[in-house]
Design a protein around this motif. Structure first.
Motif, short mmCIF file in Angstrom:
data_model
loop_
_atom_site.label_atom_id
_atom_site.label_comp_id
_atom_site.label_asym_id
_atom_site.label_seq_id
_atom_site.Cartn_x
_atom_site.Cartn_y
_atom_site.Cartn_z
N ASP A 198 -2.83 -1.55 -9.73
CA ASP A 198 -1.80 -1.88 -8.75
C ASP A 198 -2.02 -1.12 -7.44
O ASP A 198 -1.88 -1.69 -6.35
N LEU A 199 -2.39 0.14 -7.55
CA LEU A 199 -2.61 0.95 -6.34
C LEU A 199 -3.86 0.49 -5.59
O LEU A 199 -3.89 0.53 -4.35
N ALA B 240 -2.84 -2.46 -3.66
CA ALA B 240 -1.99 -2.02 -2.54
C ALA B 240 -2.82 -1.39 -1.43
O ALA B 240 -2.54 -1.58 -0.24
N LYS B 241 -3.87 -0.66 -1.82
CA LYS B 241 -4.75 -0.03 -0.83
C LYS B 241 -5.46 -1.08 0.01
O LYS B 241 -5.49 -0.99 1.25
N LEU C 24 -4.58 -4.16 0.49
CA LEU C 24 -3.60 -4.90 1.29
C LEU C 24 -3.17 -4.09 2.51
O LEU C 24 -3.04 -4.64 3.61
N SER C 25 -2.97 -2.78 2.33
CA SER C 25 -2.58 -1.92 3.46
C SER C 25 -3.66 -1.91 4.53
O SER C 25 -3.37 -2.01 5.73
N PHE D 128 -2.04 3.53 3.93
CA PHE D 128 -1.90 3.50 2.48
C PHE D 128 -1.43 4.85 1.97
O PHE D 128 -0.64 4.94 1.04
N SER E 84 2.24 5.06 2.12
CA SER E 84 2.93 3.84 1.70
C SER E 84 3.90 4.15 0.56
O SER E 84 3.78 5.14 -0.16
N ASN E 85 4.86 3.26 0.41
CA ASN E 85 5.82 3.40 -0.67
C ASN E 85 5.15 3.25 -2.04
O ASN E 85 5.63 3.80 -3.04
N ASP E 86 4.01 2.56 -2.07
CA ASP E 86 3.29 2.38 -3.34
C ASP E 86 2.83 3.72 -3.91
O ASP E 86 3.03 4.00 -5.10
#
Length: 479
Positions: free
Chosen positions: A178-179, A182-183, A185-186, A193, A196-198
């Protein structure tokens, strides 16, 4: 846990017209509560680059999408910019040095035209934070403290070093996947990243209820999370960057109000731009915030401009486009018991109003940092000098500004002043060989002419050549 963040140093590489520049925001001469840095120099010598670098920091700490123009800020002679920010982060009265480094790159993206023709595709550049590094104090195997990497997003994994990743996030595969998504995508959307809230959520979730590690590791994780949360809070609620666009709004008959206020239960912060050419409609909640801001501001305003206050007139309720009830308002100024629409006041008065509430907060709160480009725009030079003298000597927060008006050089401690140079490899300096009895303004003028610093502070112009150029230009247009 109480926290306070203050920027102590900035290093800039290949950003706009700054190949390299470094500035310390610490006054090494005297022990002042306030941190003030005024940057002076020739037009086009890197003053606004400093403000832009601080704006980039705010976008990163807030994990906001970085505006497209930042792609153009990467130096044309380089494929990336490197900016390093140093902080003092105070957690429960203990000060910890922290460093955040980012590498800004530009990424070309294709935009399709109105047809399927490839010829109509346009190429534009978007900014990307390709690498982010966070460093703070860590313990060595011998128990000594040193600055060490906590998070480095430059690796092919979520982040390195692996030992810190395992400590902060754990070894769960689903979390890692998941991270990693998210990385990517950021980076694709031009966001941080690291802040980020992630990442923060993953660290919090691993921290809460985890009994698989010893107390020492739990305390270490708690310390790293507190550092990150303090920086995020600083970016979102305590760092304000006011650029020249603020003055541009005034020229377009809009009154910007930058503010941070505390209520009994909650607080408000932000920038509101109110049209002043004619009455406008604003949400009811915004009206009450503006009332509180103006009431607070007037306490100081009538002392700065004797007898002058401003007010927000309630002209009645009006239905807004989204169906909510709004309030129709008009901003007015009051002097000698007379009210006039604020639009008829000078741009200098409007400039003071636009930033005054932030100056109040800087004066009173240690945790606030305000950066203002061209602070002197529209301000009477004597008033500018006195305001800065008061804030620098008795204030608590951090104020960073650029200016062309040299009056403050005579009113604030020279440890609060830095200068740009004509050397892009060493853009920022403090003047050397200044004696205690020297007038810094006169000393700077002399250095412009004589060039006594190691790097020239002014690219000298020739008056005769300028006059000739005016004459030639006039002849070319038939004057």
């Amino acid at each position: 846990m109480k926290s306070c963040v203050r920027i102590t140093n900035i290093s800039i590489r290949n950003f706009k017209n700054v190949n390299h520049g470094e500035l310390s925001f610490i006054n090494g001469r005297k022990n002042f509560k306030a941190s003030v840095l005024g940057l002076y120099g020739q037009n086009g010598s890197g003053k606004t680059a400093l403000i832009d670098a601080l704006e980039l920091l705010k976008y990163a700490l807030c994990a906001f999408e970085i505006p497209e123009q930042f792609a153009d800020y990467v130096s044309v002679d380089s494929d990336h910019s490197e900016l390093t920010y140093s902080f003092d982060v105070t957690l429960d009265e203990t000060v910890y040095p922290v460093m955040y480094q980012l590498i800004l790159t530009r990424e070309q993206v294709q935009e399709g035209g109105n047809s399927e023709s490839a010829a109509e595709e346009q190429t534009k550049c978007k900014p990307k934070l390709s690498v982010e590094v966070l460093k703070c104090q860590t313990k060595t195997s011998g128990g000594k403290l040193r600055m060490g990497k906590i998070i480095d997003t430059g690796s092919s994994t979520v982040f390195a070093p692996k030992s810190k990743y395992d400590l902060l996030v754990g070894k769960d595969r689903d979390t890692s996947t998941d991270l990693l998504v998210a990385k990517k995508l950021s980076q694709k959307t031009g966001k941080s990243f690291l802040f980020s809230n992630d990442i923060l959520t993953a660290i919090r979730n691993h921290y809460i209820g985890n009994d698989d590690v010893n107390d020492e590791e739990q305390e270490e994780r708690k310390y790293y999370l507190a550092i990150m949360e303090s920086l995020v809070k600083f970016g979102n609620t305590e760092l304000f960057v006011i650029k020249t666009a603020n003055s541009g709004l005034i020229s377009l008959n809009a009154q910007p109000l930058a503010f941070k206020i505390r209520g009994k239960e909650t607080g408000s912060l932000g920038v509101v731009a109110v049209p002043i050419e004619e009455p406008s409609v604003i949400p009811e909640k915004t009206f009450h915030v503006m009332e509180a801001v103006i009431r607070n501001m007037n306490i100081v305003l009538e002392k700065i401009v004797p007898g002058l206050t401003i007010a927000i007139k309630n002209l009645g309720n009006q239905l807004m486009q989204n169906g909510d009830i709004g309030i129709r308002i008009e901003l007015v100024s009051k002097k000698n018991s007379r009210e006039i629409p604020l639009k008829y006041e000078s741009e200098g008065i409007k400039k003071i109003i636009s930033i005054l509430q932030l100056l109040v907060v800087v004066y009173n709160q240690k945790s606030i940092t305000v950066a203002i480009d061209e602070l002197d725009s529209g301000l009477f030079e004597y008033l500018l000098g006195e305001l800065l003298r008061i804030i620098s000597e008795k204030g608590k927060g951090q104020l960073i500004f650029t200016s062309h008006n040299l009056r403050p050089l005579e009113t604030i401690d020279r440890g609060f002043v830095a200068f740009t140079t004509t050397n892009p490899e060493n853009r920022y300096i403090r003047l050397t060989n200044v004696k205690e009895n020297n007038n810094l303004r006169d000393f700077y003028y002399r250095d412009i002419v004589l060039g006594e610093q190691e790097d020239a502070v002014y690219d000298l112009t020739n008056n005769a050549e300028i006059a000739l150029a005016f004459r030639e230009a006039g002849e070319s247009i038939g004057s």
